[in-house]
Design a protein around this motif. Structure first.
Motif, PDB file in Angstrom:
ATOM      1  N   ARG A 266       0.851  -1.186   0.000  1.00 26.35           N
ATOM      2  CA  ARG A 266       0.000   0.000   0.000  1.00 26.35           C
ATOM      3  C   ARG A 266       0.883   1.231   0.000  1.00 26.35           C
ATOM      4  O   ARG A 266       1.839   1.328   0.766  1.00 26.35           O
ATOM      5  N   ILE A 267       0.532   2.189  -0.868  1.00 25.33           N
ATOM      6  CA  ILE A 267       1.313   3.408  -1.019  1.00 25.33           C
ATOM      7  C   ILE A 267       0.352   4.591  -1.061  1.00 25.33           C
ATOM      8  O   ILE A 267      -0.767   4.486  -1.556  1.00 25.33           O
ATOM      9  N   CYS A 268       0.797   5.732  -0.541  1.00 21.61           N
ATOM     10  CA  CYS A 268      -0.016   6.953  -0.542  1.00 21.61           C
ATOM     11  C   CYS A 268       0.007   7.563  -1.933  1.00 21.61           C
ATOM     12  O   CYS A 268       1.052   7.682  -2.554  1.00 21.61           O
ATOM     13  N   SER A 269      -1.152   7.945  -2.425  1.00 23.32           N
ATOM     14  CA  SER A 269      -1.227   8.546  -3.756  1.00 23.32           C
ATOM     15  C   SER A 269      -0.732   9.991  -3.764  1.00 23.32           C
ATOM     16  O   SER A 269      -0.439  10.538  -4.817  1.00 23.32           O
ATOM     17  N   HIS A 270      -0.590  10.583  -2.588  1.00 20.21           N
ATOM     18  CA  HIS A 270      -0.153  11.987  -2.514  1.00 20.21           C
ATOM     19  C   HIS A 270       1.342  12.123  -2.214  1.00 20.21           C
ATOM     20  O   HIS A 270       2.080  12.737  -2.969  1.00 20.21           O
ATOM     21  N   CYS A 271       1.803  11.525  -1.117  1.00 17.07           N
ATOM     22  CA  CYS A 271       3.200  11.718  -0.704  1.00 17.07           C
ATOM     23  C   CYS A 271       4.084  10.509  -1.001  1.00 17.07           C
ATOM     24  O   CYS A 271       5.275  10.540  -0.748  1.00 17.07           O
ATOM     25  N   ARG A 272       3.506   9.435  -1.544  1.00 17.84           N
ATOM     26  CA  ARG A 272       4.234   8.220  -1.937  1.00 17.84           C
ATOM     27  C   ARG A 272       4.852   7.462  -0.773  1.00 17.84           C
ATOM     28  O   ARG A 272       5.807   6.720  -0.950  1.00 17.84           O
TER      29      ARG A 272
ATOM     30  N   ALA B 194       0.808   9.926   7.333  1.00 15.96           N
ATOM     31  CA  ALA B 194       1.734  11.051   7.217  1.00 15.96           C
ATOM     32  C   ALA B 194       1.045  12.317   6.712  1.00 15.96           C
ATOM     33  O   ALA B 194       1.254  13.400   7.248  1.00 15.96           O
ATOM     34  N   CYS B 195       0.201  12.172   5.663  1.00 18.22           N
ATOM     35  CA  CYS B 195      -0.375  13.380   5.065  1.00 18.22           C
ATOM     36  C   CYS B 195      -1.895  13.347   4.939  1.00 18.22           C
ATOM     37  O   CYS B 195      -2.504  14.346   4.579  1.00 18.22           O
TER      38      CYS B 195
ATOM     39  N   ALA C   2      -5.051   9.444   0.098  1.00 14.80           N
ATOM     40  CA  ALA C   2      -5.672   8.146  -0.178  1.00 14.80           C
ATOM     41  C   ALA C   2      -4.599   7.086  -0.405  1.00 14.80           C
ATOM     42  O   ALA C   2      -3.541   7.359  -0.961  1.00 14.80           O
ATOM     43  N   LEU C   3      -4.887   5.853   0.024  1.00 15.71           N
ATOM     44  CA  LEU C   3      -3.957   4.751  -0.166  1.00 15.71           C
ATOM     45  C   LEU C   3      -4.368   3.933  -1.382  1.00 15.71           C
ATOM     46  O   LEU C   3      -5.551   3.710  -1.623  1.00 15.71           O
ATOM     47  N   VAL C   4      -3.391   3.514  -2.155  1.00 17.87           N
ATOM     48  CA  VAL C   4      -3.624   2.649  -3.299  1.00 17.87           C
ATOM     49  C   VAL C   4      -2.726   1.424  -3.158  1.00 17.87           C
ATOM     50  O   VAL C   4      -1.698   1.471  -2.487  1.00 17.87           O
TER      51      VAL C   4
END
Length: 64
Positions: free
Chosen positions: A3-9, A23-24, A27-29
Motif C-alpha cells: 500500500r502506497i499513498c497517492s499523494h506523498c508516496r 503522514a499526510c 488516499a492509499l492505493v
C-alpha cells in the motif's frame, strides 16, 4: 501487494491498519511490490510507514 499513498508516496508496512495515509492524510492505493534482489528487514516508524533504506556510508537509497 503493497500500500502506497497517492499523494506523498509513503509506503505502509503490511501490518499497518489504516484507510488513509498517516503522514499526510492522502488516499492509499495498492500496487505490486517493487522487486528487490535481497530484501533486508524493513525499518518501520511509529506511524507504520516503511522508511527508505540507507547506504552503509550514509545517505538514502532511492529506487530509480
Amino acid at each position: 501487494m503493497e500500500r502506497i499513498c497517492s499523494h506523498c508516496r509513503a509506503v505502509l508496512a503490511d501490518e499497518t491498519k489504516a484507510d488513509w495515509c498517516p503522514a499526510c492524510g492522502g488516499a492509499l492505493v495498492e500496487r505490486e511490490s517493487v522487486p528487490a534482489p535481497a530484501k533486508p528487514a524493513a525499518e518501520v516508524d511509529h506511524r507504520g510507514i516503511v522508511l527508505p533504506r540507507r547506504h552503509a556510508v550514509g545517505g538514502i537509497i532511492t529506487p530509480q
